[in-house]
Design an enzyme around this catalytic site. Structure first.
Site, PDB file in Angstrom:
ATOM      1  N   TYR A 165       3.659  24.278  14.573  1.00  0.00           N
ATOM      2  CA  TYR A 165       3.795  23.566  15.846  1.00  0.00           C
ATOM      3  C   TYR A 165       4.227  24.506  16.973  1.00  0.00           C
ATOM      4  O   TYR A 165       3.770  24.400  18.124  1.00  0.00           O
ATOM      5  CB  TYR A 165       4.799  22.429  15.661  1.00  0.00           C
ATOM      6  CG  TYR A 165       4.824  21.378  16.746  1.00  0.00           C
ATOM      7  CD1 TYR A 165       3.920  21.385  17.808  1.00  0.00           C
ATOM      8  CD2 TYR A 165       5.767  20.363  16.701  1.00  0.00           C
ATOM      9  CE1 TYR A 165       3.959  20.404  18.785  1.00  0.00           C
ATOM     10  CE2 TYR A 165       5.809  19.372  17.678  1.00  0.00           C
ATOM     11  CZ  TYR A 165       4.905  19.410  18.718  1.00  0.00           C
ATOM     12  OH  TYR A 165       4.942  18.446  19.690  1.00  0.00           O
ATOM     13  N   ASP A 222      -1.067  22.808   3.770  1.00  0.00           N
ATOM     14  CA  ASP A 222       0.279  23.241   4.160  1.00  0.00           C
ATOM     15  C   ASP A 222       1.252  22.066   4.235  1.00  0.00           C
ATOM     16  O   ASP A 222       2.428  22.192   3.876  1.00  0.00           O
ATOM     17  CB  ASP A 222       0.234  23.951   5.507  1.00  0.00           C
ATOM     18  CG  ASP A 222      -0.288  25.385   5.398  1.00  0.00           C
ATOM     19  OD1 ASP A 222      -0.618  25.807   4.280  1.00  0.00           O
ATOM     20  OD2 ASP A 222      -0.360  26.061   6.435  1.00  0.00           O
TER      21      ASP A 222
END
Length: 297
Positions: free
Chosen positions: A190, A75
């Protein structure tokens, strides 16, 4: 069709993987480019040389219609590859060369099938929203777009305060490690680690998540993606910095930023009918009885 290859430096590609990749490209007769770092890796690993016209550097020139970027890695590789596009409407296909990711859904083992489908007309694509960020960067970024998230974070031991407004209306002043503003795509990155919600990529929203807030009642907030977010940094000797996806920039004291949905989008190619929910179940092992995995009854 032109294939724009991208892979980050430091990726541990085996000689077998690289030979398979370039043999498959040659078999289908694709015109292709590759980034300078990847070209060095290929040369050092399997001795393959490329003419200068096949190599691009930090920013891609405009590409012919029908081009596809193929990001070979995880990613993080796809995020950096998308950054190189600078908002150009080129579809991006992530080939997974590591663990299954939320963005790189195509398995490395199926290169022949992947390139065959590209040669036959390509894959369905999903438009994904990005963020556009303006503000007091200490050094001007070459690109103010982010696919996953924008963050303000402390660097030192002292707490950071970030005053946050949505469409000019105060929401909160977050005291802690900082704040994340994420897109739906970035909700599984995140923001998720910080306690944010999982958001389907097609949702028209943004997520504001505090990082380790000093006040435990602070929780993530989901807002319409038509909103404009203002973030004002009030630092306490914490030496703050900001990130646009995986790119880091220092900021000065009392810096301010505006975050909004960008006009540009990323067009993510979706191979093998792997849905967001399929990836979510596989990545997070939802529905798996861990007792069975351990052999317990």
């Amino acid at each position: 069709m032109r294939i724009i290859l991208f892979s980050r430096s430091g990726r541990d590609h085996s000689a077998e993987e690289l030979r398979h990749l370039f043999d498959t490209l040659q078999a289908f007769g694709f015109d292709f480019l590759l980034n300078e770092e990847f070209a060095r890796t290929v040369r050092a690993t399997i001795g393959l040389e490329f003419p200068p016209e096949r190599i691009y550097r930090e920013r891609l020139a405009p590409q012919p219609e029908g081009s596809v970027m193929v990001c070979y890695g995880g990613d993080g590789t796809l995020l950096e590859g998308a950054h190189r596009l600078g908002g150009a409407p080129v579809p991006v296909l992530g080939i997974n060369a590591g663990h299954l990711g939320f963005l790189t859904g195509a398995p490395n083992e199926g290169l022949g099938q992947i390139f065959a489908r590209l040669a036959a007309g390509g894959f369905p694509v999903q438009p994904r929203s990005m963020l556009e960020v303006r503000g007091d960067f200490a050094a001007a970024p070459d690109n103010t777009l982010a696919l996953n998230e924008f963050t303000i974070q402390r660097h030192g031991a002292d707490m950071l305060s970030v005053e946050t407004l949505v469409d000019g209306q105060p929401v909160a002043t977050y005291h802690g490690d900082g704040v994340i503003v994420s897109t739906p795509t970035g909700s599984t990155a995140y923001s998720l680690s910080a306690g944010g919600p999982v958001v389907a990529p097609s949702c028209a929203c943004l997520v504001i998540s505090p990082l380790a807030p000093h006040n435990l009642t602070m929780r993530p907030v989901v807002i319409p993606d038509t909103s404009v977010i203002t973030l004002r940094v009030h630092e306490r000797r914490s030496d703050p910095f900001v990130t646009l996806d995986n790119r880091i920039y220092p900021v000065g004291p009392e810096a301010a930023f505006t975050v909004r949905r960008a006009e540009q989008k990323i067009f993510l190619a979706t191979p093998h009918n792997i849905s967001f929910y399929d990836t979510l179940r596989n990545k997070m092992m939802w529905g798996i009885d861990l007792r069975e995995v351990k052999g317990e009854r």
